[in-house]
Write a protein that holds these residues in place. Structure first.
Motif, PDB file in Angstrom:
ATOM      1  N   ILE A  50     -22.099  19.211 -27.068  1.00 40.34           N
ATOM      2  CA  ILE A  50     -21.410  17.921 -27.045  1.00 40.34           C
ATOM      3  C   ILE A  50     -21.067  17.522 -28.478  1.00 40.34           C
ATOM      4  N   THR A  51     -19.825  17.114 -28.661  1.00 36.06           N
ATOM      5  CA  THR A  51     -19.371  16.596 -29.948  1.00 36.06           C
ATOM      6  C   THR A  51     -18.797  15.201 -29.757  1.00 36.06           C
ATOM      7  N   ASP A  52     -18.715  14.492 -30.859  1.00 35.84           N
ATOM      8  CA  ASP A  52     -18.226  13.119 -30.814  1.00 35.84           C
ATOM      9  C   ASP A  52     -17.526  12.826 -32.125  1.00 35.84           C
ATOM     10  N   PHE A 104     -32.304  19.733 -33.975  1.00 38.41           N
ATOM     11  CA  PHE A 104     -31.753  18.537 -34.599  1.00 38.41           C
ATOM     12  C   PHE A 104     -30.285  18.336 -34.272  1.00 38.41           C
ATOM     13  N   ASN A 105     -29.952  17.081 -34.011  1.00 36.38           N
ATOM     14  CA  ASN A 105     -28.561  16.660 -33.897  1.00 36.38           C
ATOM     15  C   ASN A 105     -28.011  16.458 -35.305  1.00 36.38           C
ATOM     16  N   MET A 106     -26.768  16.810 -35.491  1.00 36.65           N
ATOM     17  CA  MET A 106     -26.180  16.774 -36.832  1.00 36.65           C
ATOM     18  C   MET A 106     -24.943  15.892 -36.847  1.00 36.65           C
ATOM     19  N   LYS A 107     -24.757  15.197 -37.951  1.00 37.41           N
ATOM     20  CA  LYS A 107     -23.627  14.272 -38.066  1.00 37.41           C
ATOM     21  C   LYS A 107     -23.003  14.356 -39.457  1.00 37.41           C
ATOM     22  N   TRP A 108     -21.750  13.976 -39.518  1.00 38.11           N
ATOM     23  CA  TRP A 108     -21.040  13.778 -40.779  1.00 38.11           C
ATOM     24  C   TRP A 108     -20.734  12.293 -40.937  1.00 38.11           C
ATOM     25  N   ALA A 168     -18.361  12.133 -37.431  1.00 38.58           N
ATOM     26  CA  ALA A 168     -18.454  13.051 -36.294  1.00 38.58           C
ATOM     27  C   ALA A 168     -19.896  13.468 -36.075  1.00 38.58           C
ATOM     28  N   GLY A 169     -20.206  13.899 -34.841  1.00 38.00           N
ATOM     29  CA  GLY A 169     -21.552  14.343 -34.517  1.00 38.00           C
ATOM     30  C   GLY A 169     -21.541  15.504 -33.553  1.00 38.00           C
ATOM     31  N   ILE A 170     -22.610  16.297 -33.568  1.00 40.15           N
ATOM     32  CA  ILE A 170     -22.769  17.419 -32.656  1.00 40.15           C
ATOM     33  C   ILE A 170     -24.243  17.511 -32.298  1.00 40.15           C
TER      34      ILE A 170
END
Length: 120
Positions: free
Chosen positions: A57-59, A32-36, A49-51
């Motif tokens: 890869i982060t964003d 799973f991709n995780m985000k705040w 933010a996401g990872i």
């Protein structure tokens, strides 16, 4: 049963730091991709933010770039948000979100949120 539990919020002075955690269970964390996200009263929930699932890869939203850092620990099934140089505008309820598996995004899970207040 899927659970995402945020912690680490609180009251901090401008310029200070906090580290949020989101501990998960009930799904295959590594897929799973995780985000705040964050939300203030009367406003839409805002991406922070996401990872991606493997952590490579982060964003970040422009508003937090250079101040916040997202990371993940697959052993602990936990993501983190290190928040530095906090500003009053960062005051919000912060939520973590799981999306997956991988890019299919057929499943989405949210945590209950943790309050961050930046004030002197």
């Amino acid at each position: 049963q899927v659970q995402l539990v945020e912690s680490g919020g609180g009251l901090v002075q401008p310029g200070g730091s906090l580290r949020l955690s989101c501990t998960t269970s009930g799904f295959t964390f590594s897929m799973f991709n995780m985000k705040w996200y964050r939300q203030t009263p009367g406003k839409e929930r805002e991406y922070v933010a996401g990872i991606i699932h493997n952590g490579r890869i982060t964003d970040y939203a422009d508003s937090v770039k250079g101040r916040f850092t997202i990371s993940r620990d697959s052993v602990k099934r936990t993501i983190y948000l290190q928040m530095n140089s906090l500003k009053p505008d960062d005051t919000a309820v912060y939520y973590c979100k799981a999306e997956g598996p991988y890019a299919y995004n057929t499943h989405t899970y949210w945590g209950q949120g943790t309050q961050v207040t930046v004030s002197s």
